[in-house]
Design a protein around this motif. Structure first.
Motif, PDB file in Angstrom:
ATOM      1  N   UNK A 112     -42.352  -2.143 -18.162  1.00 27.15           N
ATOM      2  CA  UNK A 112     -41.811  -1.614 -16.661  1.00 27.15           C
ATOM      3  C   UNK A 112     -41.088  -0.336 -17.143  1.00 27.15           C
ATOM      4  N   UNK A 113     -40.995   0.583 -16.116  1.00 25.13           N
ATOM      5  CA  UNK A 113     -40.263   1.825 -16.130  1.00 25.13           C
ATOM      6  C   UNK A 113     -39.208   1.650 -14.950  1.00 25.13           C
ATOM      7  N   UNK A 114     -37.959   2.153 -15.372  1.00 28.05           N
ATOM      8  CA  UNK A 114     -36.928   2.096 -14.720  1.00 28.05           C
ATOM      9  C   UNK A 114     -35.977   3.464 -14.537  1.00 28.05           C
ATOM     10  N   UNK A 115     -36.102   3.774 -13.178  1.00 28.71           N
ATOM     11  CA  UNK A 115     -35.335   5.176 -12.945  1.00 28.71           C
ATOM     12  C   UNK A 115     -33.980   5.397 -13.443  1.00 28.71           C
ATOM     13  N   UNK A 116     -33.580   6.334 -14.130  1.00 24.11           N
ATOM     14  CA  UNK A 116     -32.066   6.551 -14.608  1.00 24.11           C
ATOM     15  C   UNK A 116     -31.577   7.983 -13.633  1.00 24.11           C
ATOM     16  N   UNK A 117     -32.330   8.476 -12.807  1.00 25.11           N
ATOM     17  CA  UNK A 117     -31.968   9.731 -12.067  1.00 25.11           C
ATOM     18  C   UNK A 117     -31.136   9.289 -10.896  1.00 25.11           C
ATOM     19  N   UNK A 118     -30.421   8.365 -10.838  1.00 27.05           N
ATOM     20  CA  UNK A 118     -29.649   7.790  -9.540  1.00 27.05           C
ATOM     21  C   UNK A 118     -28.073   7.902  -9.888  1.00 27.05           C
TER      22      UNK A 118
ATOM     23  N   UNK B 284     -36.664  -0.318 -10.497  1.00 31.24           N
ATOM     24  CA  UNK B 284     -37.924  -0.306 -11.289  1.00 31.24           C
ATOM     25  C   UNK B 284     -38.702   0.747 -10.412  1.00 31.24           C
ATOM     26  N   UNK B 285     -39.462   1.688 -11.179  1.00 35.97           N
ATOM     27  CA  UNK B 285     -40.431   2.478 -10.832  1.00 35.97           C
ATOM     28  C   UNK B 285     -41.783   2.076 -10.687  1.00 35.97           C
TER      29      UNK B 285
END
Ligand SMILES: [Zn+2]
Length: 417
Positions: free
Chosen positions: A376-382, A404-405
């Motif tokens: 899984x790929x999790x967005x950190x640009x928030x 989760x992206x």
């Protein structure tokens, strides 16, 4: 002669990779190549040009990690989300859930409610789910449609149950269920879920254990979820629940016990010695006021512990990010020790720990060459994920399932933002 250029199915580039392999630190600027259902290579800051692939995922500003594993749930219970809340377990179960199951469940409702659960789980980063319920064919059909990996078990209880009006037939139904799905798909393992040592007789438990062993399938049960349950089993058998199951010969590495809250020290020692796997469900335990499992002590004694959401009616969501946060904080407040169950340990429980719970640690739970590609790929640009000092802390204490992206299961990109 020119060597033909290798083409991959999926490549994930850049970002921060948590392999969850023991001793490995976060890797920045990794490249993961996937062929078919498996991870082919994990390289660090590769200087070779980007190979060809059908799908190239740029994970800059994201964390890449193994898909989360939900170690205990009843996916079709999404149908009862919010129906009966703020009640003690016995009243909740006997006055609300059991009657609603009898009136609402059929093969179709279980299929659609399970499909909803699969969507919720996948969209929040769960790639493997451990499930047990009635009309389990519907769960398999939903899991297969959604593309999620799972241990799916037919529920067994010594009362008339949905789809099994005659409890004398409950294990015939379970056996037929396993036989129907055992060779169906690489992603699905069929099994048996005995509701609890209180609602299943010794005879039922023994037969369920025997059938499960025949098919090398883990056997699931709820165990010592409430103090009342412990007292009733003691009254009935003269033994505390773990000793009672030991007496029956049920304690082994293929037993998955959910909750395991009300245990004394000898019972924890016995679970450790017998290699029984535990599914810790902190939010359900808090919501039903059941108690606090001694996860720190269990892990300290070498017990394998995964994290589960339990059913939606006692949670009320299937977001394992929230569950990890709850697991970490509950352990700390229960022990008055903030160092207990740090973020990395909790993430381990939700990944490789969960894989060990279902005996799939050779296939999933970490990101390594040769393993199945469950990633899984999790967005950190928030805003709530900024700044990023420690990716483990960020995932456990700041992230939610909504971050989760992308979700890859068995090499298939099954969910995209
Ligand atoms: Zn449960």
């Amino acid at each position: 002669m020119m060597e033909s250029k290798k083409k991959y199915d999926v490549i994930i580039e850049r970002g921060t990779l948590l392999t969850m392999v023991d001793g490995e630190e976060p890797i920045h600027d990794a490249r993961i190549t996937i062929s078919g259902d498996s991870i082919e290579e994990v390289s660090v800051r590769p200087d070779s040009p980007l190979p060809e692939a059908d799908e190239i995922i740029n994970a800059e500003d994201a964390i890449i990690l193994p898909g989360l594993i939900n170690s205990h749930g009843h996916s079709a219970m999404t149908i009862f989300r919010g129906m009966a809340d703020d009640l003690p377990l016995k009243k909740w179960l006997f006055d609300h859930i059991f009657p609603a199951e009898v009136s609402h469940l059929n093969p179709d409702t279980v299929y659609w409610a399970s499909l909803l659960a699969c969507l919720e789980m996948i969209a929040s980063g769960t790639t493997t789910s451990v499930d047990g319920y009635f009309f389990a064919d519907g769960i398999v059909r939903a899991a297969n449609k959604a593309g999620i990996r799972g241990l799916v078990a037919q529920g067994v209880i010594d009362f008339p149950a949905p789809g099994v009006p005659d409890p004398e037939k409950n294990l015939d139904v379970a056996l037929a269920f396993i036989e129907r799905w055992i060779h169906f798909s690489d992603l699905i393992t069929p099994g048996i879920f005995c509701h609890s040592p209180l609602t299943c007789s010794a005879k039922t438990l023994l037969k369920a254990h025997e059938i499960s062993a025949t098919f090398h399938s883990p056997l699931q049960t709820h165990l010592s979820e409430t103090q009342e349950e412990v007292e009733e089993i003691e009254k009935r058998t003269g033994l505390r629940p773990v000793f009672y199951l030991d007496d029956l010969g049920l304690l082994d590495s293929d037993l998955i016990a959910a909750h395991a809250i009300h245990l004394n020290e000898e019972e924890i020692d016995l679970l450790a010695k017998s290699h029984v796997k535990i599914a810790h469900c902190p939010e359900s335990n808090m919501k039903l006021g059941s108690g606090i499992a001694a996860v720190g002590r269990m892990l300290g004694k070498g017990v394998t512990v995964g994290i589960g959401t339990d059913g939606c009616a006692s949670n009320n969501n299937l977001d394992l990010f929230g569950e990890m946060d709850a697991a970490a904080k509950l352990a700390k407040v229960a022990s008055l020790d903030p160092t207990l169950l740090d973020a990395r340990a909790v993430l381990k429980m939700a990944t490789i720990g969960g894989a060990k719970v279902i005996g799939l640690e050779d296939r999933v739970g970490t990101i390594e060459a040769g393993k199945k590609a469950d990633i899984i790929i999790v967005d950190t640009n928030t805003p709530h994920m900024t700044p990023l000092y420690n990716p483990y802390s960020q995932l456990v204490y700041s992230a939610t399932g909504g971050d989760v992206w992308d979700v890859i299961i068995n090499g298939m990109l099954v969910y995209r933002d």
